[in-house]
Design an enzyme around this catalytic site. Structure first.
Site, mmCIF file in Angstrom:
data_model
loop_
_atom_site.group_PDB
_atom_site.id
_atom_site.type_symbol
_atom_site.label_atom_id
_atom_site.label_comp_id
_atom_site.label_asym_id
_atom_site.label_seq_id
_atom_site.Cartn_x
_atom_site.Cartn_y
_atom_site.Cartn_z
ATOM 1 N N GLY A 167 0.773 -1.232 0.000
ATOM 2 C CA GLY A 167 0.000 0.000 0.000
ATOM 3 C C GLY A 167 0.800 1.276 0.000
ATOM 4 O O GLY A 167 0.232 2.363 0.090
ATOM 5 N N HIS B 170 15.958 -9.557 35.993
ATOM 6 C CA HIS B 170 16.989 -8.567 36.320
ATOM 7 C C HIS B 170 16.385 -7.220 36.696
ATOM 8 O O HIS B 170 16.727 -6.630 37.728
ATOM 9 C CB HIS B 170 17.938 -8.402 35.134
ATOM 10 C CG HIS B 170 18.852 -7.233 35.271
ATOM 11 N ND1 HIS B 170 19.999 -7.286 36.006
ATOM 12 C CD2 HIS B 170 18.753 -5.968 34.805
ATOM 13 C CE1 HIS B 170 20.580 -6.109 35.974
ATOM 14 N NE2 HIS B 170 19.848 -5.286 35.247
#
Length: 856
Positions: free
Chosen positions: A113, A816
């Site tokens: 497109g 973490h």
């Protein structure tokens, strides 16, 4: 180059001449698939008309280019070729005139497109005008932006034009030969609506949807189909309102289209996004095919049947691809890990069977433990600590009959556990952790000291010896550093014991883990803060981070800043963003990120409560108060429980910080090998094998060794660098993927409108301005802003010191980011789906780290 080519003269190798759309249509025609006849106006015609086009960068580039292409004269020979080729299709035959760019319908960028198409064009002059408008559409604002986002050079793009006989479609639409939402391969999804396919492609209509798998229509959803695009007599199209009821395709037509799609996929060897039409006589036509660029490649299965793959990249917060040398390094490290449990591969460079590569990312095969009764229990208990969202998916997969338990015996697991315990001397480590913290901590320090002695290759090492050293170091580091983990596990086990004895939940004891000692990541951040309190502030307030880095590397920063940063990098320069990939730069290679963090730190009043050192001290005090509180609770349940809980939590605090130490040491080893391999790269440059010493990171270890005897790998490296750059732009990496391509997370319904929920990771509530950060390098975070990011590794944590809160898309309560957030005392919610898209920078949000919610 010829000006026009019939589809029968075009194949997939002619991209540069006819563009992506025409190359695919020619390829389909040559394969005998039903494509309406047509021809392509080659890029040579565009080149002639675009001659003299001003491509000077600037805001007016797109408009300037469009104006030139619409006004420049079409050379006579080009005009004649267009008219002659059109006439060969028939007298005033209706055609579709469609753009076909050289950067279009590619495996990594569809450009769907981005350029224009014109339907039901009738007459030679009308075709010529449509061709001009196609050329100009190469320079629409959306096409320019799309190229820039995909790193495609404007000057390198050319446009061909497809002219194809129109199908007066009774029904048309699009068809994906793999499910574009769930990723499931060989599951065909069709959207269909009456009239031309433009209504479906443009999104102007709510079409019917069909899903086909296993030769059956599995789903049928009727759309309202209130609009149809129809051709007009004499040219052009009209949009008409319709009242189409029921489904516009029969099951027989759906299955015939799915079979046609399967032929297309088999021809290309990859899932395809196609456009199709059914003519007035019921004939099926293909009007376009291109790769489905949003699908992530499927990891190679390690065994038969359905397999479950966990993204190591997502789990580690490394969303980008691995370099080839980074993959080699991780294969060696994971081979060493497998060896600890008695499953070392025959060739360490191949990596263990449970590790695979797809999309230049690494994947762990969880199928074997998931289909084992003991393995399933371990997975479902431990995964929430590191990756809560992945753990939820795995729990759901446990109910899939295709993944039923086939291993009921505990013996294989216990054998591996015994090998691990024996290899790392676990009984001795646990004994020391319980009885002598000093001895346990001394052992952890000794592991690091012994690693120091192995980091450098022998003096005067040859390139071959450097490669030998790299294999030894990477293959042997994991068994050494993992021996610290029994100490860490003892600390967390004692946290669980304290929770049980005090009648509380482990999740309610988060404050115990604030301000813990012996964590190399928090120690690093605090040292950087300390440096910020000592450097000369002027250049950091006035200059961008890139200029500060240039001055540092030239030795031109003020003395305290120059010397202090050098000392910091000597200790921590091996770290960096995506640091588990050997091929990526370290802070010592490029200190821009760290200098940007220093500049951020200088915006904080050193005497305020937001100062990192004050936050850390406050966290340690809060932890001591929490220990007192929990011990008192336990004492009420029994006099002996109070002292036991105090003992247990004291050990927990002593060892919790060591959780980061194995990775810290592993990254040191990776960085040392990176430095050593640069010398190998320099040797290969002198030998004419490579152009640049850094190109060695785009070879695998075995390729670098073979290259020592000569050859030319420059073209290979260029291809790999280009592929790496393309993968770096991939916007979505699945957390878990099945071997049929399915992303299990995509099977669940979307979260309720406006609700952002995740996993509670660090207690507390904060309201503040959100800052969405996708890459920490150069990121600016004002004190108190809430950091919203995909995930984190230690390269991100300096930002935590100025953050008022943390929202992550990935991670669990023991990941973490969650650990560091707790230590800094900032509220955190992890595992929030699509947080970086659903929250915008500048938006005010409230984060509740206890409830696991983010409220706009």
């Amino acid at each position: 180059m010829r000006t026009t080519r019939d589809f029968s003269e075009i194949d997939a190798t002619m991209l540069a001449e006819v563009g992506g759309k025409a190359a695919n249509l020619g390829e389909l025609t040559l394969a005998g698939l039903p494509v309406p006849p047509g021809w392509a106006l080659t890029t040579d015609a565009y080149r002639q008309v675009a001659a003299g086009l001003d491509l000077t960068p600037g805001d007016g580039l797109a408009a300037r280019a469009r104006r030139h292409l619409l006004q420049a004269p079409v050379p006579g020979p080009v005009r004649e070729a267009i008219m002659a080729a059109y006439a060969r299709l028939g007298a005033d035959v209706p055609v579709a005139v469609r753009s076909s760019a050289t950067a279009e319908d590619l495996p990594f960028a569809s450009f769907a497109g981005q350029q224009d198409s014109f339907l039901n064009v009738v007459g030679g002059e009308a075709v010529l005008d449509a061709v001009r408008r196609c050329w100009a559409s190469l320079w629409t604002d959306r096409a320019v932006a799309y190229r820039e986002s995909n790193g495609i050079d404007h000057a390198a793009v050319r446009l061909a034009v497809v002219v194809q006989v129109m199908v007066d479609a009774r029904v048309a639409g699009v068809m994906f030969t793999a499910n574009p939402v769930t990723g499931r391969r060989r599951e065909t999804v069709l959207d269909a609506s009456p009239g031309l396919g433009e209504a479906v492609v443009s999104g102007a209509v709510n079409p019917d949807r069909f899903v086909v798998s296993g030769g059956e229509v599995r789903e049928r959803h009727a759309g309202d189909k209130r609009l149809a695009v129809r051709p007009l007599p004499g040219g052009g199209v009209e949009r008409v309102e319709t009242a189409a009821g029921g489904l516009c395709l029969t099951d027989a037509q759906v299955l015939a289209l799915a079979a046609l799609g399967a032929r297309v996929e088999d021809h290309y060897g990859a899932p395809q996004d196609t456009e199709w039409a059914i003519g007035p006589d019921g004939t099926l036509w293909l009007t376009q095919a291109r790769p489905i660029t949003t699908l992530h490649p499927v990891p190679e299965p390690a065994g038969p049947g359905l397999r479950v793959h966990l993204s190591l990249n997502v789990a580690q917060g490394v969303m980008g691809p691995f370099t080839p040398m980074g993959v080699s390094a991780f294969n060696l490290v994971s081979s060493g890990a497998a060896g600890v449990f008695g499953h070392a591969p025959a060739d360490r460079l191949d990596g263990p069977a449970f590790l695979s590569e797809a999309g230049q990312r690494l994947w762990l095969d969880l199928t074997t433990p998931l289909r084992s009764r003991t393995g399933r229990a371990v997975l479902t208990r431990l995964m929430p600590l590191g990756e809560a969202r992945a753990a939820a998916v795995v729990r759901e997969l446990a109910d899939d009959p295709r993944l039923s338990v086939v291993q009921n015996s505990r013996r294989p697991f216990l054998r591996g556990l015994r090998r691990f315990a024996r290899r790392v001397h676990a009984p001795a480590r646990v004994r020391d952790a319980l009885l002598s913290p000093a001895r346990a901590l001394a052992y952890a320090a000794r592991v690091g000291a012994e690693l120091d002695g192995r980091l450098e290759p022998p003096p005067g090492a040859t390139p071959a010896q450097r490669l030998d050293h790299a294999e030894r170091l990477l293959g042997g580091t994991f068994p050494a550093i993992v021996s610290i983990m029994p100490i860490v596990i003892t600390g967390y086990a004692l946290l669980g014991l304290a929770a049980r004895l005090s009648g509380t939940r482990v999740g309610d004891l988060q404050d115990v883990l604030r301000g813990v000692p012996h964590n190399p990541t928090t120690e690093m951040d605090l040292e950087l803060w300390d440096l910020a309190t000592r450097v000369e502030p002027e250049p950091f307030r006035d200059l961008p981070a890139a200029e500060l880095a240039r001055r540092y590397q030239a030795g031109e920063l003020p003395p305290r800043a120059q010397q202090g940063l050098a000392a910091f990098l000597a200790k921590y320069g091996h770290r960096g963003v995506a640091e588990i990939d050997l091929g990526v730069p370290r802070w010592s290679d490029d200190p821009t990120h760290i200098l940007g963090v220093l500049a951020n730190y200088l915006r904080i009043d050193g005497d305020s409560d937001l100062a990192p050192a004050a936050l850390f001290a406050k966290g340690a005090r809060a932890a001591r108060e929490e220990v007192d509180r929990v011990a008192a609770l336990a004492a009420r349940r029994g006099r002996w429980r109070g002292p036991v809980v105090r003992f247990a939590l004291g050990r927990t605090r002593a060892y919790a910080g060591l959780r980061e130490l194995p990775k810290f040491h592993l990254v040191r080893a990776i960085a040392a090998v990176r430095d050593s391999l640069r010398a190998v790269g320099e040797h290969l440059v002198r030998a004419g094998v490579l152009d640049d010493a850094l190109d060695v990171y785009f070879l695998r270890l075995e390729e670098a060794r073979a290259a020592l005897t000569g050859g030319d790998l420059r073209d290979l490296v260029r291809e790999r660098r280009a592929a790496y750059e393309r993968e770096s732009r991939r916007r979505h990496v699945p957390r878990i993927m099945l071997s049929d391509g399915t992303e299990p997370e995509a099977l669940a319904g979307p979260a309720p409108e406006g609700a952002l929920t995740g996993t509670a990771a660090s207690a507390g509530t904060v309201t503040g301005v959100a800052r969405v950060v996708l890459d920490p390098t150069g990121a600016h975070l004002e004190p108190g802003e809430i950091l919203v990011c995909p995930s984190t590794d230690p390269g991100w944590t300096p930002l935590f010191l100025t953050a008022g809160g943390l929202v992550m898309e990935m991670g669990g309560a023991m990941s973490h980011g969650a650990v560091v957030a707790r230590e800094y005392g900032i509220p955190a919610v992890v595992g929030v789906p699509d947080a970086t898209r659903r929250v915008t920078t500048g938006q005010k949000i409230t984060l509740d780290g206890s409830a696991g919610t983010v409220t706009p």
